[in-house]
Design a protein around this motif. Sequence first.
Motif, PDB file in Angstrom:
ATOM      1  N   UNK A 190       0.855  -1.190   0.000  1.00  0.00           N
ATOM      2  CA  UNK A 190       0.000   0.000   0.000  1.00  0.00           C
ATOM      3  C   UNK A 190       0.887   1.234   0.000  1.00  0.00           C
ATOM      4  N   UNK A 191       0.792   2.029  -1.056  1.00  0.00           N
ATOM      5  CA  UNK A 191       1.548   3.266  -1.173  1.00  0.00           C
ATOM      6  C   UNK A 191       0.574   4.432  -1.313  1.00  0.00           C
ATOM      7  N   UNK A 192       1.128   5.615  -1.350  1.00  0.00           N
ATOM      8  CA  UNK A 192       0.297   6.798  -1.552  1.00  0.00           C
ATOM      9  C   UNK A 192      -0.388   6.763  -2.913  1.00  0.00           C
ATOM     10  N   UNK A 193       0.295   6.222  -3.922  1.00  0.00           N
ATOM     11  CA  UNK A 193      -0.321   6.092  -5.243  1.00  0.00           C
ATOM     12  C   UNK A 193      -1.487   5.105  -5.209  1.00  0.00           C
ATOM     13  N   UNK A 194      -1.330   4.015  -4.473  1.00  0.00           N
ATOM     14  CA  UNK A 194      -2.418   3.038  -4.356  1.00  0.00           C
ATOM     15  C   UNK A 194      -3.645   3.682  -3.741  1.00  0.00           C
ATOM     16  N   UNK A 195      -3.451   4.416  -2.663  1.00  0.00           N
ATOM     17  CA  UNK A 195      -4.583   5.065  -2.005  1.00  0.00           C
ATOM     18  C   UNK A 195      -5.211   6.129  -2.903  1.00  0.00           C
ATOM     19  N   UNK A 196      -4.364   6.841  -3.665  1.00  0.00           N
ATOM     20  CA  UNK A 196      -4.873   7.931  -4.500  1.00  0.00           C
ATOM     21  C   UNK A 196      -5.677   7.395  -5.681  1.00  0.00           C
ATOM     22  N   UNK A 225       2.419   5.609 -14.426  1.00  0.00           N
ATOM     23  CA  UNK A 225       3.868   5.654 -14.229  1.00  0.00           C
ATOM     24  C   UNK A 225       4.246   6.874 -13.389  1.00  0.00           C
ATOM     25  N   UNK A 226       5.283   6.707 -12.580  1.00  0.00           N
ATOM     26  CA  UNK A 226       5.913   7.831 -11.903  1.00  0.00           C
ATOM     27  C   UNK A 226       6.853   8.513 -12.896  1.00  0.00           C
ATOM     28  N   UNK A 227       6.665   9.791 -13.151  1.00  0.00           N
ATOM     29  CA  UNK A 227       7.469  10.484 -14.167  1.00  0.00           C
ATOM     30  C   UNK A 227       8.885  10.785 -13.694  1.00  0.00           C
ATOM     31  N   UNK A 228       9.209  10.421 -12.448  1.00  0.00           N
ATOM     32  CA  UNK A 228      10.588  10.593 -11.972  1.00  0.00           C
ATOM     33  C   UNK A 228      11.462   9.422 -12.395  1.00  0.00           C
ATOM     34  N   UNK A 229      10.980   8.192 -12.137  1.00  0.00           N
ATOM     35  CA  UNK A 229      11.764   6.997 -12.492  1.00  0.00           C
ATOM     36  C   UNK A 229      11.060   6.105 -13.511  1.00  0.00           C
ATOM     37  N   UNK A 230       9.851   6.483 -13.912  1.00  0.00           N
ATOM     38  CA  UNK A 230       9.049   5.760 -14.910  1.00  0.00           C
ATOM     39  C   UNK A 230       8.786   4.303 -14.519  1.00  0.00           C
ATOM     40  N   UNK A 231       8.547   4.096 -13.239  1.00  0.00           N
ATOM     41  CA  UNK A 231       8.106   2.794 -12.761  1.00  0.00           C
ATOM     42  C   UNK A 231       6.588   2.789 -12.626  1.00  0.00           C
ATOM     43  N   UNK A 232       5.985   1.625 -12.840  1.00  0.00           N
ATOM     44  CA  UNK A 232       4.529   1.505 -12.731  1.00  0.00           C
ATOM     45  C   UNK A 232       4.144   1.554 -11.256  1.00  0.00           C
ATOM     46  N   UNK A 233       3.275   2.505 -10.901  1.00  0.00           N
ATOM     47  CA  UNK A 233       2.844   2.648  -9.514  1.00  0.00           C
ATOM     48  C   UNK A 233       1.405   2.189  -9.301  1.00  0.00           C
ATOM     49  N   UNK A 234       0.647   2.014 -10.401  1.00  0.00           N
ATOM     50  CA  UNK A 234      -0.727   1.519 -10.261  1.00  0.00           C
ATOM     51  C   UNK A 234      -1.196   0.980 -11.604  1.00  0.00           C
ATOM     52  N   UNK A 235      -2.258   0.186 -11.540  1.00  0.00           N
ATOM     53  CA  UNK A 235      -2.783  -0.449 -12.746  1.00  0.00           C
ATOM     54  C   UNK A 235      -4.308  -0.524 -12.661  1.00  0.00           C
ATOM     55  N   UNK A 236      -4.986  -0.150 -13.745  1.00  0.00           N
ATOM     56  CA  UNK A 236      -6.439  -0.303 -13.860  1.00  0.00           C
ATOM     57  C   UNK A 236      -6.731  -1.411 -14.864  1.00  0.00           C
ATOM     58  N   UNK A 237      -7.736  -2.207 -14.572  1.00  0.00           N
ATOM     59  CA  UNK A 237      -8.123  -3.302 -15.459  1.00  0.00           C
ATOM     60  C   UNK A 237      -9.539  -3.050 -15.951  1.00  0.00           C
ATOM     61  N   UNK A 238      -9.764  -3.223 -17.275  1.00  0.00           N
ATOM     62  CA  UNK A 238     -11.078  -2.996 -17.872  1.00  0.00           C
ATOM     63  C   UNK A 238     -11.538  -4.242 -18.615  1.00  0.00           C
TER      64      UNK A 238
END
Length: 505
Positions: free
Chosen positions: A30-36, A252-265
């Motif tokens: 659980x990160x701040x991105x997950x909560x956001x 993606x985080x634009x600082x290191x371009x790592x995936x911080x969250x994912x949406x599925x449709x």
Amino acid sequence: MFESIFVVSTEMASFKPTKIQVYPKLGEKVTQDTLYWKNYKAPIQIKEFGAITSIDYAPVAPHNFAVTAFTRIHIYGPFSQEPVKTFTRFKDTAYCGRFRAVHVTDFTSDRYQILTGSDDYSCRLWDIPNSTELTSYQEHTDYIRCGVTSKLSRDLFITGSYDHTLKLFDARVDKSVMTMDHGQPVESLLLYPSEGLLVSAGGRYVKVWDLLKGGQPLVSLKNHHKTVTCLCLSSNGQRLLSASLDRHVKVYNTTNYKVVHNFDYAASILSLALAPDDESIVVGMTNSILSIKHRKSPEESKEFSGHQRRQPSYRVFVKGKNYVPKQDDYLVSKPVKQHLTKYDKQLKKFNVSKALDTALESWTRLRKPEITVAVIKELDRRGTLKNALAGRDEQGVSQLLNFLIGNLVDPRFAPVLVTAAEMILDIYQSVIGQSAVVDRQLLRLQELLEREIDYQQELLEVLGMLDTMFASTLPRKEVPCSAISRSNGLTQGEASTSVPQLQAT
């Protein structure tokens, strides 16, 4: 008489099912991105007339958004589920919709010119007040499917084509001033607010280019499994979103371009847009469904985060909340039927070999190895593990060794499986060398154990080094000395005077 009592007591004893050890599972970090990004309501789904190829938000309040689907462009309000306005005067499929005009690619910064790109390989600048063409470029060799204009200069714009190239044009020059090779047919372009960085999407790749260094590639991302169709930037510019035909939206985080969250449709995604302040996420899919997620209010977020109250039982509804049973009441309980698993049924019948065979079935030993280990542990507790392991053919021994190779070094299962491995070697040591398959597995098991022992020894060495480092970094505490010496009972003054003084002659 004793014999009859023994039979009755045995029949009265109930069978206890095998206890499966429950091991802790690693939960989602659980990160701040997950909560956001999880703080959105359930999606609202609207059926359109065709595949949704474009979504665009108005830059001014109330921030309506245009949805392009088939031969129609619908204008939706920020919270409306019905279009507030519809444009249907197109004879063929419309591919994009922008505010203040229809069927264009993008506006220039002064809002008096528009950029268009078409399937005839050309891109053109048009003057809106005079309805005339200002300039035309035909440098691409395939369809132009995306373009973006500079918001800082009305003369600069970039186009992306199916010929794998990105071209930067200056309307004051008669040809492109910069060309970049994406390597795949380009589907979408995005300029950062500073306009120093450009993001392109095509194929499975999302690439970032530094325009201030002549179009130098900075990052190449390959997190999608199918073609990336659209790009979007969060309101603060710190998160980049990409959507793909693989039904996923990556953040993606634009600082290191790592995936911080994912949406599925539910279907492949063709278009994506974020409302100002990220209040809504709108996604258009190939199945003509428009999905809208609105951000929760602070009150809704608090209500969701709290634990849900347990619903009252049936007895509370019938008897009342404050009902207390009387002393003379009888409790009528219905016996609960015990449902046993296959291996427990075999254990109940004392078929120890069949119970172990059931626990070694493919799905159980591969997906739920803890069940197989629990059955082996139960057989060992009963003292029948050696009987269950004995009398097996080459395939049965190979199956046991295969399970040991996959799970013996697991710290959760090692105490139980080491005992089973020793029994297998004791039972079948006389037949070693008669089966090439079993011999190969025994050698592999030996190598696995030797490697694990080496790892443990190296780990102990590292732990010793760390203990030494930590001990040396701790501050040394001075032990206070008492006024009287414990060795001879003299005070410090007496001790000093009693020491003979040496003089040099």
